[in-house]
Scaffold this active site. Structure first.
Site, short mmCIF file in Angstrom:
data_model
loop_
_atom_site.label_atom_id
_atom_site.label_comp_id
_atom_site.label_asym_id
_atom_site.label_seq_id
_atom_site.Cartn_x
_atom_site.Cartn_y
_atom_site.Cartn_z
N SER A 108 0.84 -1.19 -0.10
CA SER A 108 -0.08 0.00 -0.01
C SER A 108 0.96 1.28 -0.02
O SER A 108 1.55 1.59 -0.98
CB SER A 108 -0.94 -0.15 1.16
OG SER A 108 -2.05 0.92 1.21
N ASP A 158 -10.16 -3.90 -5.30
CA ASP A 158 -9.40 -2.89 -4.25
C ASP A 158 -10.41 -1.50 -4.46
O ASP A 158 -10.42 -0.97 -5.71
CB ASP A 158 -8.20 -3.07 -4.65
CG ASP A 158 -7.16 -2.07 -3.83
OD1 ASP A 158 -7.68 -0.78 -3.14
OD2 ASP A 158 -6.10 -2.27 -3.81
N HIS A 189 -8.12 -4.61 -0.87
CA HIS A 189 -6.89 -3.84 -0.68
C HIS A 189 -6.00 -4.75 0.32
O HIS A 189 -4.80 -4.55 0.14
CB HIS A 189 -7.11 -2.34 -0.05
CG HIS A 189 -5.71 -1.64 -0.37
ND1 HIS A 189 -5.38 -1.20 -1.46
CD2 HIS A 189 -5.15 -0.98 0.67
CE1 HIS A 189 -4.24 -0.39 -1.17
NE2 HIS A 189 -4.18 -0.24 -0.02
C1 MLT Z 1 -1.45 6.04 -0.04
O1 MLT Z 1 -1.52 6.82 0.53
O2 MLT Z 1 -0.35 5.67 -0.21
C2 MLT Z 1 -2.51 5.13 -0.83
O3 MLT Z 1 -3.51 6.05 -0.67
C3 MLT Z 1 -2.61 3.59 0.09
C4 MLT Z 1 -2.97 4.20 1.60
O4 MLT Z 1 -1.88 4.08 2.27
O5 MLT Z 1 -4.16 3.99 1.94
#
Ligand code: MLT
Length: 215
Positions: A108, A158, A189
């Protein structure tokens, strides 16, 4: 194993027991820390050295690797700066611990800074496993990723990373010369067992190339 600090990054380091396994740079998601992915790293590449920094940015108390303006909308100036700092940390850790160039394993937010670092500081990483990554930069500079292995594992369900965004990331990395494998899992996700199985198999399959790149 205790948390240490190097080049401004709190981190954990677990020495490897298998010299033929490339080290892993473990990059957690929003709200994680340097302990989060140690178990994952051990499972994905038994015997590999593990380097796991804590994201230096706090969002409502949750560690991240760079600032965002909203979910999926990044502060790109901050991302560029933080990617440079992460590259500096990896260089310092390589010198301190005697490590080869690592393979990033990011989830992520950690996958997003790994993708940015591939594009901005390609020499930092031998390759990358990007778990639920999205396009990090609207207009990245030309990068030479010639032959670097990259695994992108996306989730068909996701809600954070649209399918076309993940496809654009895969295409962008491939256009820069990376050897990209992009698999869309029947998942959201969050990570699934299928992700771990796919990532472990990919790391084992590319071990030779990753080790040569890491040297
Ligand atoms: C991010 O901010 O890198 C993406 O939105 C993934 C997350 O951290 O939720």
């Amino acid at each position: 194993m205790t948390t240490q600090t190097l080049a401004g990054f709190h981190h954990r380091f677990e020495p490897g027991t298998d010299a033929s396994a490339p080290p892993l740079l473990l990059l957690h998601g929003t709200g994680g820390d340097e302990t989060d992915l140690i178990g994952l790293g051990r499972a994905l590449a038994p015997g590999a050295a593990l380097l796991s920094p804590r994201g230096p940015v706090l969002e409502n108390g949750m560690p991240r690797f760079f600032r965002r303006l909203a979910e999926g909308v990044f502060d790109e100036a901050d991302l560029r700066r933080r990617s440079g700092e992460l590259a500096g940390f990896v260089a310092a850790a390589r010198a301190a611990y005697g490590l080869a160039a690592p393979v990033a394993v990011g989830f992520s937010n950690g996958a997003n800074i790994a993708a940015a670092t591939l594009l901005l500081h390609p020499e930092t990483l031998a390759g990358a496993v990007l778990l639920r990554a999205m396009v990090p930069l609207a207009d990245p500079p030309p990068a030479d990723l010639a032959g670097r292995p990259v695994l992108l594992l996306s989730g068909a369900l996701d809600p954070i990373v649209p399918a076309d965004n993940a496809a654009r990331l895969a295409a962008g990395l491939a256009a820069a010369g990376a050897a990209v494998t992009h698999t869309v899992q029947p998942a959201s996700h969050g990570l699934s067992q299928a992700d771990l199985t796919a990532a472990a198999a990919w790391l084992a399959r590319h071990r030779g190339t990753l080790t040569a790149r890491a040297a």
